[in-house]
Motif scaffolding. Structure first.
Motif, PDB file in Angstrom:
ATOM      1  N   SER A   1      49.552  54.375  36.215  1.00 57.77           N
ATOM      2  CA  SER A   1      50.823  53.994  35.602  1.00 57.77           C
ATOM      3  C   SER A   1      50.749  54.225  34.103  1.00 57.77           C
ATOM      4  O   SER A   1      49.705  54.006  33.477  1.00 57.77           O
ATOM      5  CB  SER A   1      51.140  52.523  35.890  1.00 57.77           C
ATOM      6  OG  SER A   1      50.061  51.705  35.468  1.00 57.77           O
TER       7      SER A   1
ATOM      8  N   PHE B   1      56.931  54.049  32.856  1.00 57.75           N
ATOM      9  CA  PHE B   1      57.765  52.914  32.442  1.00 57.75           C
ATOM     10  C   PHE B   1      58.177  53.095  30.976  1.00 57.75           C
ATOM     11  O   PHE B   1      57.372  52.882  30.072  1.00 57.75           O
ATOM     12  CB  PHE B   1      56.994  51.598  32.587  1.00 57.75           C
ATOM     13  CG  PHE B   1      56.561  51.288  33.980  1.00 57.75           C
ATOM     14  CD1 PHE B   1      57.451  50.719  34.891  1.00 57.75           C
ATOM     15  CD2 PHE B   1      55.271  51.562  34.402  1.00 57.75           C
ATOM     16  CE1 PHE B   1      57.051  50.422  36.191  1.00 57.75           C
ATOM     17  CE2 PHE B   1      54.867  51.265  35.697  1.00 57.75           C
ATOM     18  CZ  PHE B   1      55.752  50.704  36.593  1.00 57.75           C
TER      19      PHE B   1
ATOM     20  N   LYS C   1      64.884  53.167  34.302  1.00 54.57           N
ATOM     21  CA  LYS C   1      64.977  51.797  33.813  1.00 54.57           C
ATOM     22  C   LYS C   1      64.002  51.568  32.668  1.00 54.57           C
ATOM     23  O   LYS C   1      62.825  51.922  32.752  1.00 54.57           O
ATOM     24  CB  LYS C   1      64.694  50.807  34.936  1.00 54.57           C
ATOM     25  CG  LYS C   1      64.828  49.353  34.477  1.00 54.57           C
ATOM     26  CD  LYS C   1      64.548  48.378  35.602  1.00 54.57           C
ATOM     27  CE  LYS C   1      64.659  46.940  35.085  1.00 54.57           C
ATOM     28  NZ  LYS C   1      64.402  45.952  36.167  1.00 54.57           N
TER      29      LYS C   1
ATOM     30  N   TYR D   1      62.300  48.831  29.618  1.00 61.01           N
ATOM     31  CA  TYR D   1      61.876  47.444  29.463  1.00 61.01           C
ATOM     32  C   TYR D   1      61.801  47.097  27.985  1.00 61.01           C
ATOM     33  O   TYR D   1      61.512  47.948  27.145  1.00 61.01           O
ATOM     34  CB  TYR D   1      60.529  47.221  30.154  1.00 61.01           C
ATOM     35  CG  TYR D   1      60.584  47.511  31.626  1.00 61.01           C
ATOM     36  CD1 TYR D   1      60.870  46.487  32.534  1.00 61.01           C
ATOM     37  CD2 TYR D   1      60.381  48.797  32.121  1.00 61.01           C
ATOM     38  CE1 TYR D   1      60.943  46.743  33.900  1.00 61.01           C
ATOM     39  CE2 TYR D   1      60.453  49.066  33.481  1.00 61.01           C
ATOM     40  CZ  TYR D   1      60.738  48.035  34.362  1.00 61.01           C
ATOM     41  OH  TYR D   1      60.827  48.289  35.703  1.00 61.01           O
TER      42      TYR D   1
ATOM     43  N   GLN E   1      55.099  43.680  27.967  1.00 60.60           N
ATOM     44  CA  GLN E   1      54.838  42.507  28.803  1.00 60.60           C
ATOM     45  C   GLN E   1      55.877  42.326  29.899  1.00 60.60           C
ATOM     46  O   GLN E   1      55.652  41.584  30.851  1.00 60.60           O
ATOM     47  CB  GLN E   1      54.765  41.253  27.925  1.00 60.60           C
ATOM     48  CG  GLN E   1      53.566  41.250  26.977  1.00 60.60           C
ATOM     49  CD  GLN E   1      53.390  39.930  26.255  1.00 60.60           C
ATOM     50  OE1 GLN E   1      52.979  38.938  26.864  1.00 60.60           O
ATOM     51  NE2 GLN E   1      53.713  39.913  24.972  1.00 60.60           N
ATOM     52  N   ASP E   2      57.023  43.019  29.753  1.00 57.34           N
ATOM     53  CA  ASP E   2      58.061  42.919  30.779  1.00 57.34           C
ATOM     54  C   ASP E   2      57.869  43.908  31.920  1.00 57.34           C
ATOM     55  O   ASP E   2      58.558  43.827  32.944  1.00 57.34           O
ATOM     56  CB  ASP E   2      59.444  43.168  30.139  1.00 57.34           C
ATOM     57  CG  ASP E   2      59.811  42.084  29.139  1.00 57.34           C
ATOM     58  OD1 ASP E   2      59.363  40.938  29.323  1.00 57.34           O
ATOM     59  OD2 ASP E   2      60.522  42.395  28.164  1.00 57.34           O
ATOM     60  N   VAL E   3      56.961  44.861  31.732  1.00 56.59           N
ATOM     61  CA  VAL E   3      56.724  45.856  32.786  1.00 56.59           C
ATOM     62  C   VAL E   3      56.165  45.141  34.016  1.00 56.59           C
ATOM     63  O   VAL E   3      55.203  44.361  33.902  1.00 56.59           O
ATOM     64  CB  VAL E   3      55.753  46.945  32.294  1.00 56.59           C
ATOM     65  CG1 VAL E   3      55.393  47.895  33.435  1.00 56.59           C
ATOM     66  CG2 VAL E   3      56.375  47.726  31.140  1.00 56.59           C
ATOM     67  N   PRO E   4      56.738  45.382  35.205  1.00 57.72           N
ATOM     68  CA  PRO E   4      56.369  44.584  36.391  1.00 57.72           C
ATOM     69  C   PRO E   4      55.012  44.926  36.996  1.00 57.72           C
ATOM     70  O   PRO E   4      54.534  44.186  37.861  1.00 57.72           O
ATOM     71  CB  PRO E   4      57.496  44.900  37.381  1.00 57.72           C
ATOM     72  CG  PRO E   4      57.986  46.252  36.983  1.00 57.72           C
ATOM     73  CD  PRO E   4      57.852  46.315  35.487  1.00 57.72           C
ATOM     74  N   GLU E   5      54.395  46.021  36.608  1.00 56.82           N
ATOM     75  CA  GLU E   5      53.112  46.407  37.181  1.00 56.82           C
ATOM     76  C   GLU E   5      52.036  46.454  36.094  1.00 56.82           C
ATOM     77  O   GLU E   5      52.344  46.526  34.900  1.00 56.82           O
ATOM     78  CB  GLU E   5      53.218  47.788  37.842  1.00 56.82           C
ATOM     79  CG  GLU E   5      54.149  47.848  39.026  1.00 56.82           C
ATOM     80  CD  GLU E   5      54.189  49.237  39.659  1.00 56.82           C
ATOM     81  OE1 GLU E   5      53.243  50.021  39.407  1.00 56.82           O
ATOM     82  OE2 GLU E   5      55.154  49.533  40.389  1.00 56.82           O
ATOM     83  N   ASN E   6      50.791  46.442  36.540  1.00 64.33           N
ATOM     84  CA  ASN E   6      49.688  46.636  35.599  1.00 64.33           C
ATOM     85  C   ASN E   6      49.736  48.064  35.064  1.00 64.33           C
ATOM     86  O   ASN E   6      49.910  49.015  35.819  1.00 64.33           O
ATOM     87  CB  ASN E   6      48.345  46.389  36.273  1.00 64.33           C
ATOM     88  CG  ASN E   6      48.140  44.934  36.626  1.00 64.33           C
ATOM     89  OD1 ASN E   6      48.654  44.046  35.959  1.00 64.33           O
ATOM     90  ND2 ASN E   6      47.396  44.674  37.697  1.00 64.33           N
TER      91      ASN E   6
ATOM     92  N   ALA F   1      49.085  42.035  28.090  1.00 66.21           N
ATOM     93  CA  ALA F   1      49.524  42.630  29.357  1.00 66.21           C
ATOM     94  C   ALA F   1      48.376  43.294  30.110  1.00 66.21           C
ATOM     95  O   ALA F   1      48.587  43.906  31.153  1.00 66.21           O
ATOM     96  CB  ALA F   1      50.632  43.643  29.090  1.00 66.21           C
TER      97      ALA F   1
END
Length: 903
Positions: free
Chosen positions: A25, A56, A69, A71, A75-80, A103
């Motif tokens: 990612s 992201f 999308k 962010y 820290q708002d990114v939903p994945e590591n 994060a």
């Protein structure tokens, strides 16, 4: 499919930096839709070059970027997130790095400029960024960089306008603009890359990190570097010395004409420059330095196609005299040599060549040469033991068939396994097909024979430097020659008096304490003492100014030679006293007038701001700056490296004996260089030191004059630039007694231990070898120089290998009983791997426990946090030992992993 396979290979290639090149990612902080912006180009490159992961975009002002999308923050990114790319103003980056650490981001590429290149404020920002990153072990590439591209995985994390083709060259550059130019050029040349990296100002990830990474990478066959600054010199040299043995590292250095600030008071400081020191570092680490971009990629290609030559002797085969002459000029200007044809070679060539062939090298086989003549001549020349490489030149004459000649040569060249074969098919369209045939058969071709000869010179120098890294030296133990207490007392006495300059007398006593021969010198404070001393030692004598402040005595008339009686001594003393102020004049030193027959050499050391202590050797005397015949090396030296240093000077030819003069005792001279390098490293409070002249003739080698400058008393050892190559760690020497009462010395391994290591390996059983290395090794391979060199020639900054040594009860000869090793993990220097091998007859006597405990103690001193050992399930003895030492065992079907966490 090809990209997926490459991606799997990259993931299998275990290295802590994998997340940079094969991330699952990627977050782009500063993603933008603005045309022409860096943030837009970065996002476009990421999404149009699939790398098998998720992208992201991060932009607090937008809900989406280019339809993806977005962010507000990392820290708002939903994945590591494995890798974050930052393209925002420099002032915002400390806070962003802080968020990345929270994060748990693994790595960051900082594209942004505005750091140390702009001055003090930028440097402050860099320090803040690095401090935040270290809180989470966050690795950083950049700042001020183009980014990176990894064709095997498909990742394009850069703002370059295109992505390179896939190949096996890792290209690393400090200049982003240079990257884009090379990238554009590579398409025309059909050149591919395993990675393409702009490293920027190297705030964190440096040359050493990337050299280790690509050294381990199975997809990379060679590493090419454009360098503007060395950064962490020790990191670069450590990595390059290890990797260069298996993969070529080719460097082109920018900014070479800017010399470092010179130390006016030191001959050595005036004669050395940053460029010369850097070249010495490249030689010492097996790196190939070239001067032009063209040479970079020529050498990359040639080393991929052909074996390295064993020496500098080239055989030239040509169908025209002129091109052979041009190639010979280029060869000899570069210090290569024409191979001397053996009698047998000439005899064999006579059988197949016309009467009027050249009968010497270059082998002119004449203009009517057909393919068969070329092929037979090449086969004969290749079998000559005096030849290290072959250059075949073809000019398109009426009787010549370039294509068929190429086809014939390929059949012969493919049988030549141990010597490089180069070709120069001169011309345009007429020879194009032949050149293509040769290139496709891995025979390197050049249109110009002089260029081919110059490339051969680069080849043999590269091979020569690599061999020097692992030639077995002599004279390993120097303790019988060295008295460290005397040396330290001299230095401490001067510092207590707030003096930075040692007197000549003190300087010579310092040399004597390290086994360097000096001429006897006695201090006389008044004229009566000077006469009395002269009478005692016998005329003729030399008087030299005794002063704690004056650097160069000859500049102020402070040296009087060949004084034959008391009257001359008195006159010389009084004249010197009258010309020099009372505060500077403390008397004279008196010494016997030496027989000045011989050669005056200089041996010195100064401190380079990047590499620490460096050593200079060459022609000395009063005209040392005029002759400019000196060479630079990095300490520590052994006898092999000392010889290599001498060989770089013109005076070396004379030292070997010329025009009826006997050779100087070169073995003793090498010993002096080794002891001198030891002095420089063991006494780091010495800032500069010159021995000038070091007089040598026959068996006489003696320091006639010496000058030593110390660091100011306010400077501690911790403030001094450390040497680029870590010296032998004497502090890890200890003694123990085995359960059978045998006395044993435990000490770090030395290159000079190779002969003892041969005997050690001969006594090992196949079972012990298998349990240690997880596979069987033939006896021949076990004791080969190539293998033992890697065991004995180690970088003490990267690993510590301890030998347990004892005297044999009967012969009293030294014997290695065991070797134990602690090796830092590439990319994770706070972790180390443990390995141990004890001679069969010495097992179960407590030696393994002693060595294991010693290595644990060393690990703590080296700030290593965890020790790992991989053990075969059937190796119960090693498992029990590790448990006894406190390791936790994690048993799998194929291997047992032992881990010890240290505080």
């Amino acid at each position: 499919m090809a990209t997926e396979k490459a991606h799997d290979i990259m993931r299998y290639h275990h290295n802590p930096l994998n997340f940079m090149f094969a991330p699952k990612s990627v977050a782009l902080i500063g993603a933008s839709e603005k045309e022409g912006s860096v943030g837009r180009t970065l996002l476009w490159n990421l999404i149009t070059h699939p790398f098998g992961g998720t992208v992201f975009p991060v932009n607090p002002k937008r809900k989406s970027v280019m339809g993806i999308k977005a962010y507000s923050s990392i820290q708002d990114v939903p994945e590591n997130v494995d890798l974050a790319i930052i393209a925002t103003p420099a002032v915002t980056i400390p806070d962003i790095i802080r968020d990345c650490v929270k994060a748990k981001v693994k790595g960051v590429i900082i594209i942004s400029a505005g750091f140390k290149e702009i001055g003090a404020e930028g440097l402050r920002l860099e320090k803040e960024v690095l401090a935040e990153a270290k809180k989470g072990n966050l690795r950083i590439i950049g700042p001020n960089c183009l980014g990176l591209i990894c064709p095997p995985t498909g990742l394009n994390a850069s703002f370059a306008s295109a992505s390179p083709k896939m190949g096996n060259v890792a290209f690393i550059s400090q200049s982003g603009a240079f990257c884009t130019a090379i990238l554009d050029w590579s398409f025309a040349e059909n050149l591919g890359f395993s990675a393409f990296i702009s490293i920027g100002s190297m705030l964190d990830v440096d040359w050493g990190d990337l050299i280790y990474y690509f050294g381990d990478d199975p997809l990379t066959k060679s590493i090419v570097i454009y360098m503007e600054s060395i950064g962490n010199a020790r990191s670069f040299i450590s990595a390059a010395r290890e990797v260069a043995l298996s993969k070529p590292i080719i460097v082109i250095k920018g900014g070479r004409t800017q010399e470092a600030a010179r130390a006016a008071a030191s001959h050595t400081g005036a004669l050395s420059s940053s460029d010369k020191v850097l070249a010495a570092a490249f030689r010492r680490s097996g790196v190939l330095q070239v001067d032009t971009v063209k040479e970079v990629f020529n050498m990359t290609e040639i080393l991929a196609k052909q074996p390295r030559p064993k020496g500098r002797n080239l055989t030239i085969l040509t169908n025209a005299g002129g091109p052979g002459v041009l190639a010979t000029d280029a060869l000899t200007w570069g210090k290569g040599k024409l191979a001397k044809l053996s009698d047998n070679t000439i005899e064999e060539l006579n059988k197949i060549l016309p009467l009027h062939w050249s009968h010497s090298n270059p082998i002119d086989i004449l203009g009517d040469a057909n393919p068969e003549r070329y092929a037979k001549a090449l086969e004969i020349a290749a079998n000559d033991p005096n030849s290290d490489a072959l250059l075949v030149i073809l000019t398109p004459q009426d009787m010549t068939d370039p294509t068929k000649t190429a086809e014939a040569l390929v059949k012969v060249a493919q049988k030549i396994k141990d010597k490089p074969v180069l070709a120069s098919w001169m011309g345009g369209e007429t020879v194009a097909k032949g050149s293509e045939i040769l290139n496709n058969a891995h025979i390197y071709t050049q249109p110009y024979p002089d260029d081919a000869a110059r490339l051969f010179n680069l080849m043999w120098r590269y091979s020569y430097n690599l061999r020097g890294l692992y030639e077995t030296p002599s004279f390993g133990e120097s303790d019988d020659f060295v008295n460290r207490d005397i040396a330290e007392n001299i230095i401490n006495h001067a510092r207590e008096q707030n003096r930075t300059l040692l007197t000549e007398y003190e300087s010579k006593q310092l040399l004597k304490a390290y086994g360097i021969p000096i001429i006897e010198t006695i201090i006389a404070e008044n004229v009566e003492d000077a006469i009395a001393v002269s009478e005692k030692i016998g005329y003729p004598v030399v008087l030299k100014l005794h002063s704690e402040t004056i650097t160069h005595k000859t500049d102020v008339g402070g040296v009087k030679l060949n004084l034959k009686n008391g009257d001359e001594v008195k006159q010389a003393f009084l004249e010197m006293q009258s010309r020099i102020s009372a505060s500077d004049f403390l008397g004279v030193s008196v010494q016997k007038m030496a027989n000045l027959e011989g050669y005056e050499l200089i041996l010195g050391s100064t401190v380079d701001p990047q590499f620490g202590a460096v050593i200079l050797f060459g022609t000395g005397g009063q005209l040392v700056e005029v002759y400019q015949d000196q060479a630079i090396a990095l300490p520590p030296l052994n006898t092999t490296l000392a010889k290599r240093l001498m060989e770089q000077t013109k005076i070396y030819t004379a030292l070997k004996g010329v025009r009826g003069r006997k050779s100087v005792d070169l073995e003793k001279l090498k010993q002096i260089l080794v002891l001198f390098s030891q002095l420089v490293l063991e006494q780091p409070l010495i800032k500069e030191i010159d021995i000038n002249p070091l007089l040598v003739s026959g068996n006489q080698l003696i320091a006639l004059d010496a000058r030593v400058l110390l660091y100011d008393a306010t400077i501690s050892k911790e403030d001094i630039i450390p040497p680029a190559i870590r010296p032998y760690p004497n502090q890890y020497l200890s003694y123990c007694q085995l359960s059978n009462g045998r006395e044993v010395i435990i000490r770090p391994i030395r290159p000079e231990d190779e002969p003892e290591a041969v005997n050690f390996c001969r006594d090992l059983s196949q079972e012990s070898v298998y349990l240690r290395y997880f596979h069987s090794i033939s006896h021949k391979s076990l004791i080969s120089h190539e293998r033992l060199a890697r065991i004995c020639f180690i970088d003490y900054d990267q690993e510590i290998a301890l030998v347990a040594e004892s005297l044999q009860p009967d012969s009293k000869e030294k014997e290695i009983l065991a070797i134990a090793r602690l090796s830092k993990v590439h990319g994770t220097p706070e972790s180390a791997e443990l390995g141990m091998l004890v001679k069969d007859k010495c097992q179960k006597q407590g030696l393994g426990s002693i060595l294991g405990q010693k290595l644990i103690e060393i690990a703590k001193q080296e700030e290593i946090r965890s020790i790992i050992a991989e053990i075969l399930p059937e190796n119960i003895g090693m498992q029990n030992l590790c448990q006894k030492l406190g390791f936790r065992l994690d048993k799998h079907s194929d291997v047992v992993k032992a881990v010890l966490q240290l505080n």
